[in-house]
Design a protein around this motif. Structure first.
Motif, mmCIF file in Angstrom:
data_model
loop_
_atom_site.group_PDB
_atom_site.id
_atom_site.type_symbol
_atom_site.label_atom_id
_atom_site.label_comp_id
_atom_site.label_asym_id
_atom_site.label_seq_id
_atom_site.Cartn_x
_atom_site.Cartn_y
_atom_site.Cartn_z
ATOM 1 N N ALA A 95 -34.217 -37.447 -27.612
ATOM 2 C CA ALA A 95 -33.847 -38.595 -28.633
ATOM 3 C C ALA A 95 -32.353 -38.502 -28.688
ATOM 4 O O ALA A 95 -31.721 -39.461 -29.324
ATOM 5 N N TYR A 96 -31.520 -37.726 -28.274
ATOM 6 C CA TYR A 96 -29.941 -37.640 -28.379
ATOM 7 C C TYR A 96 -29.328 -38.098 -27.232
ATOM 8 O O TYR A 96 -28.404 -37.850 -26.975
ATOM 9 N N THR A 97 -30.108 -38.766 -26.333
ATOM 10 C CA THR A 97 -29.562 -39.585 -25.148
ATOM 11 C C THR A 97 -29.131 -41.138 -25.353
ATOM 12 O O THR A 97 -28.586 -41.498 -24.555
ATOM 13 N N LEU A 98 -29.374 -41.471 -26.650
ATOM 14 C CA LEU A 98 -29.355 -42.841 -26.821
ATOM 15 C C LEU A 98 -28.003 -43.311 -27.076
ATOM 16 O O LEU A 98 -27.479 -44.453 -26.402
ATOM 17 N N GLY A 99 -27.073 -42.481 -27.541
ATOM 18 C CA GLY A 99 -25.603 -42.798 -27.952
ATOM 19 C C GLY A 99 -24.908 -43.098 -26.263
ATOM 20 O O GLY A 99 -24.094 -43.941 -26.099
ATOM 21 N N SER A 100 -25.155 -41.992 -25.416
ATOM 22 C CA SER A 100 -24.355 -42.216 -24.178
ATOM 23 C C SER A 100 -25.186 -43.286 -23.301
ATOM 24 O O SER A 100 -24.545 -43.816 -22.406
ATOM 25 N N THR A 101 -26.336 -43.579 -23.465
ATOM 26 C CA THR A 101 -27.184 -44.593 -22.710
ATOM 27 C C THR A 101 -26.489 -45.877 -23.139
ATOM 28 O O THR A 101 -26.106 -46.952 -22.427
ATOM 29 N N ALA A 102 -25.944 -45.959 -24.720
ATOM 30 C CA ALA A 102 -25.500 -47.318 -24.979
ATOM 31 C C ALA A 102 -23.996 -47.294 -24.330
ATOM 32 O O ALA A 102 -23.472 -48.348 -23.979
ATOM 33 N N LEU A 103 -23.301 -46.250 -24.398
ATOM 34 C CA LEU A 103 -22.116 -46.207 -23.560
ATOM 35 C C LEU A 103 -22.261 -46.700 -22.086
ATOM 36 O O LEU A 103 -21.380 -47.598 -21.705
ATOM 37 N N ALA A 104 -23.354 -46.321 -21.410
ATOM 38 C CA ALA A 104 -23.330 -46.653 -19.995
ATOM 39 C C ALA A 104 -23.848 -48.240 -19.798
ATOM 40 O O ALA A 104 -22.967 -48.803 -19.250
ATOM 41 N N LEU A 105 -24.400 -48.746 -20.895
ATOM 42 C CA LEU A 105 -24.661 -50.080 -20.759
ATOM 43 C C LEU A 105 -23.540 -50.835 -21.275
ATOM 44 O O LEU A 105 -23.207 -51.922 -20.731
ATOM 45 N N HIS A 161 -27.102 -29.132 -18.477
ATOM 46 C CA HIS A 161 -28.556 -29.562 -18.934
ATOM 47 C C HIS A 161 -28.611 -30.981 -19.672
ATOM 48 O O HIS A 161 -29.524 -31.883 -19.256
ATOM 49 N N HIS A 162 -27.977 -30.877 -20.871
ATOM 50 C CA HIS A 162 -28.450 -31.994 -21.827
ATOM 51 C C HIS A 162 -27.416 -33.479 -20.846
ATOM 52 O O HIS A 162 -28.341 -34.666 -21.081
ATOM 53 N N ILE A 163 -26.427 -33.203 -20.258
ATOM 54 C CA ILE A 163 -25.991 -34.440 -19.711
ATOM 55 C C ILE A 163 -26.975 -35.162 -18.581
ATOM 56 O O ILE A 163 -26.724 -36.198 -18.310
ATOM 57 N N GLU A 168 -28.971 -37.285 -20.363
ATOM 58 C CA GLU A 168 -28.579 -38.493 -20.705
ATOM 59 C C GLU A 168 -28.444 -39.467 -19.557
ATOM 60 O O GLU A 168 -28.678 -40.619 -19.651
ATOM 61 N N ALA A 169 -28.066 -38.846 -18.355
ATOM 62 C CA ALA A 169 -27.995 -39.690 -16.993
ATOM 63 C C ALA A 169 -29.253 -40.190 -16.700
ATOM 64 O O ALA A 169 -29.370 -41.414 -16.289
ATOM 65 N N ALA A 170 -30.253 -39.396 -16.942
ATOM 66 C CA ALA A 170 -31.653 -39.842 -16.578
ATOM 67 C C ALA A 170 -32.109 -41.235 -17.412
ATOM 68 O O ALA A 170 -32.524 -42.127 -16.885
ATOM 69 N N VAL A 171 -32.056 -40.926 -18.642
ATOM 70 C CA VAL A 171 -32.051 -42.130 -19.593
ATOM 71 C C VAL A 171 -31.390 -43.402 -19.365
ATOM 72 O O VAL A 171 -31.475 -44.487 -19.385
ATOM 73 N N ALA A 172 -29.981 -43.115 -19.022
ATOM 74 C CA ALA A 172 -29.051 -44.407 -18.952
ATOM 75 C C ALA A 172 -29.660 -44.905 -17.587
ATOM 76 O O ALA A 172 -29.506 -46.220 -17.672
ATOM 77 N N ILE A 173 -29.911 -44.257 -16.568
ATOM 78 C CA ILE A 173 -30.637 -44.957 -15.190
ATOM 79 C C ILE A 173 -31.836 -45.496 -15.580
ATOM 80 O O ILE A 173 -31.947 -46.717 -14.837
ATOM 81 N N VAL A 174 -32.758 -45.280 -16.427
ATOM 82 C CA VAL A 174 -33.899 -45.728 -16.532
ATOM 83 C C VAL A 174 -33.693 -46.993 -17.217
ATOM 84 O O VAL A 174 -34.188 -48.232 -17.168
ATOM 85 N N ALA A 175 -32.704 -46.919 -18.381
ATOM 86 C CA ALA A 175 -32.472 -48.055 -19.270
ATOM 87 C C ALA A 175 -31.521 -49.104 -18.321
ATOM 88 O O ALA A 175 -31.944 -50.675 -18.488
#
Ligand code: HEM
Ligand code: FES
Lengths: 138, 389
Positions: free
Chosen positions: B44-54, B249-251, B254-261
């Motif tokens: 759940a803590y990957t959403l901020g960096s996913t927003a950043l990627a988009l 680890h956490h990054i 974040e990268a995985a969720v950003a790529i899926v998004a």
């Protein structure tokens, strides 16, 4: 109260800060003034009487839709921008009224609000008879 | 290139290192980023960096669009049609930019919800939240200003109605409306101003706020689930004992969720490109409706009487709305209990649940209003208030 300017450094810091604030304020003032729109003086448009259809003639004044409506009491000029949120109202000849497509506002042939959210009647514009045309100003 | 090329690259890196000292800086940055995050921190803590990627993707597609777009009422619509029909892959770039706005708003809402649920907005991270809320508002403003740019019927009349809502705000409304629109109606000056806001002012503002937001996230670390009092007493580091290191680890999460998004975004963009629609004219087409994230506000405004004591009812509605958005931005100062664990914040969660319910209900009513629905062989039509006719 602390002594003001007990040393040179405090004084210079304050002076520099005041200078920077004044300069920033000046620049912001000039940019702010230049950002305000220039208000156009009232404009006039001619509407040919031969354009009448279903008792109404449509035109555009300063980029906004306007109309001359022939009523039993004579011709009246309206702005067709709804007083609610400026959608263009439509004349309904069968109902003899204006209807707004956006939130269901309704006006009668005098421009008075019959229904919906518009808070004020349709804006009336100055109208002059110029022979085979009308001159609308607003 | 072979060995020779590689040694050339190595020599260049060495030369730059002697001048910039980047190897030591990198080592220090990695050591800093390798400190553990609190043990509860997960997907759940990957959403901020996913927003950043988009957001980065949004800037890239935006620049590509700006190379062909022409910001005048005469040319705008045709230039977007040109991008869509003639420019190589232009349709995909435009579609990705349009879908990106939807994804970004949705991600930011989810990110804010995650932060609220886990108490991440509480002391000492109040300012992080305030900056985040401003970023959300700027993102919505970017969506609103971007919508006008194609100068299609829908975008034009959406801007007309939206600006009128700004104008009705007591005191500052008329001046703010004039400043935004550059005149009484929506005309050439409005398109110029929205364009400047969309590609210059709002992105610059967002970049500055984002830099501050991320600097604060780094400085203060991710909030633990412990109460603010416990964090004060034990210190952040102690509460991170046993957690995964952020790098790697956490990054990676974040990268995985950003790529899926990003993959979901490109898929949606390729399958369902947005329509351009007819060019804006003087007549208002029926069925003007804002994007989903503004539907609740659009519908909410309808339930107010046209006048209250001779004053337009929407003036009151807008005041209440401003109060609500201010309360959202100032949430850390209203929701003040020291607890972060959801189970110990029943009242705050209940209040938030009520808001979420109202927002969802208004969004549904807004999408049904003046619309039709066929379900299980039944057919309904709904009036402007969302009631079946
Ligand atoms: C462009 C917009 C934004 C970006 C790129 C962004 C980015 C981030 C990132 C990367 C984090 C680290 C933790 C995580 O990813 O969950 C974070 C944390 C945080 N964000 Fe955002 N954010 C944005 C908007 C927002 C919004 C809309 C809010 C709330 C209104 C917000 C409030 C916070 C807070 C309070 C934290 C610290 C939470 C904690 O420590 O648990 N942010 N942000
Ligand atoms: S704009 Fe006419 S009813 Fe809302």
């Amino acid at each position: 109260m602390p002594e003001p300017f007990t040393n040179r450094r405090d004084f210079l810091n304050l002076a520099l800060g005041a200078w920077a604030a004044a300069a920033a304020g000046g620049v912001a003032g000039v940019l702010g003034a230049s950002a305000l729109p220039v208000h156009e003086p009232p404009q006039t448009v001619k509407v040919q009487k031969s354009d009448l259809k279903d008792g109404i003639a449509l035109a555009e004044l300063g980029g906004s839709p306007v109309a001359v409506l022939v009523t039993p009491a004579g011709p009246v000029a309206f702005s067709l921008s709804c007083t609610h949120a400026r959608c263009t109202v439509r004349w309904d000849p069968a109902a003899r009224g204006f209807a707004c497509p956006c939130h269901g506002g309704k006006f009668d042939a005098e421009g008075r609000v019959l229904a919906g959210p518009p808070p004020a009647p349709l804006r009336r514009l100055d109208l002059k008879d110029a022979g085979d045309a009308w001159e609308i100003t607003g | 290139m072979g060995d020779h090329g590689l040694s050339l690259l190595g020599a260049l890196a060495d030369a730059l290192d002697r001048r910039l000292g980047w190897r030591e800086r990198r080592a220090r940055a990695i050591a800093d980023l390798s400190r553990p995050v609190p043990p509860h921190v997960g997907w759940a803590y990957t959403l901020g960096s996913t927003a950043l990627a988009l957001l980065v993707l949004q800037i890239a597609t935006g620049i590509a669009l700006a190379l062909h777009y022409q910001p005048t009422p005469e040319a705008a619509h045709a230039s977007v049609a040109h991008i869509q029909d003639r420019v190589r892959l232009g349709w995909l770039v435009r579609s990705a930019h349009a879908w990106g706005a939807h994804f970004l708003v949705a991600l930011l809402l989810a990110h804010a919800a995650r932060v609220f649920l886990t108490g991440g907005h509480k002391k000492p991270r109040e300012l992080t939240w305030v900056l985040g809320a401003k970023l959300l508002f700027i993102t919505l403003a970017l969506a609103f200003t971007g919508q006008l740019l194609p100068w299609s019927e829908l975008s034009y009349w959406g801007a007309v109605v939206g600006l009128e809502q700004v104008r009705i705000t007591p005191a500052v409304g008329p001046a703010a409306g004039d400043l935004l629109a550059g005149g009484p109606g929506v005309g050439p000056a409005t398109l110029t101003r929205f364009y400047v806001l969309h590609i210059l002012l709002l992105p610059a503002l967002a970049a500055a706020l984002l830099a501050a937001h991320l600097a604060l996230v780094r400085r203060l670390g991710i909030a633990p689930l412990a109460s603010t009092a416990e964090e004060d007493a034990q210190g952040h580091d102690a509460l991170c004992a046993g957690g995964d290191p952020y790098v790697p680890h956490h990054i990676l999460k974040e990268a995985a969720v950003a790529i899926v998004a990003a993959a979901a975004l490109v898929t949606a963009a390729a399958l369902w490109p947005p329509e351009l629609g007819a060019r804006a004219g003087r007549t208002t087409p029926p069925g003007i409706r804002p994007e989903w994230y503004f539907l609740a506000v659009y519908q909410y405004l309808k339930y107010w009487p046209s006048t209250i004591f001779g004053v337009p009812g929407e003036k009151f509605a807008v005041c209440l709305l401003i109060a609500a958005t201010t309360a959202f931005a100032a949430l850390p100062f209203l929701d003040r209990s020291p607890e972060r664990r959801p189970a110990r914040r029943k009242l705050a969660l209940a209040v938030a649940g009520c808001f979420l319910f109202a927002w969802t209900a208004l969004t549904l009513l807004g999408s049904l209003s003046e619309n039709e629905l066929s379900l299980f062989g039944h057919h309904w039509r709904f009036d402007t208030y969302g009631r079946p006719k």
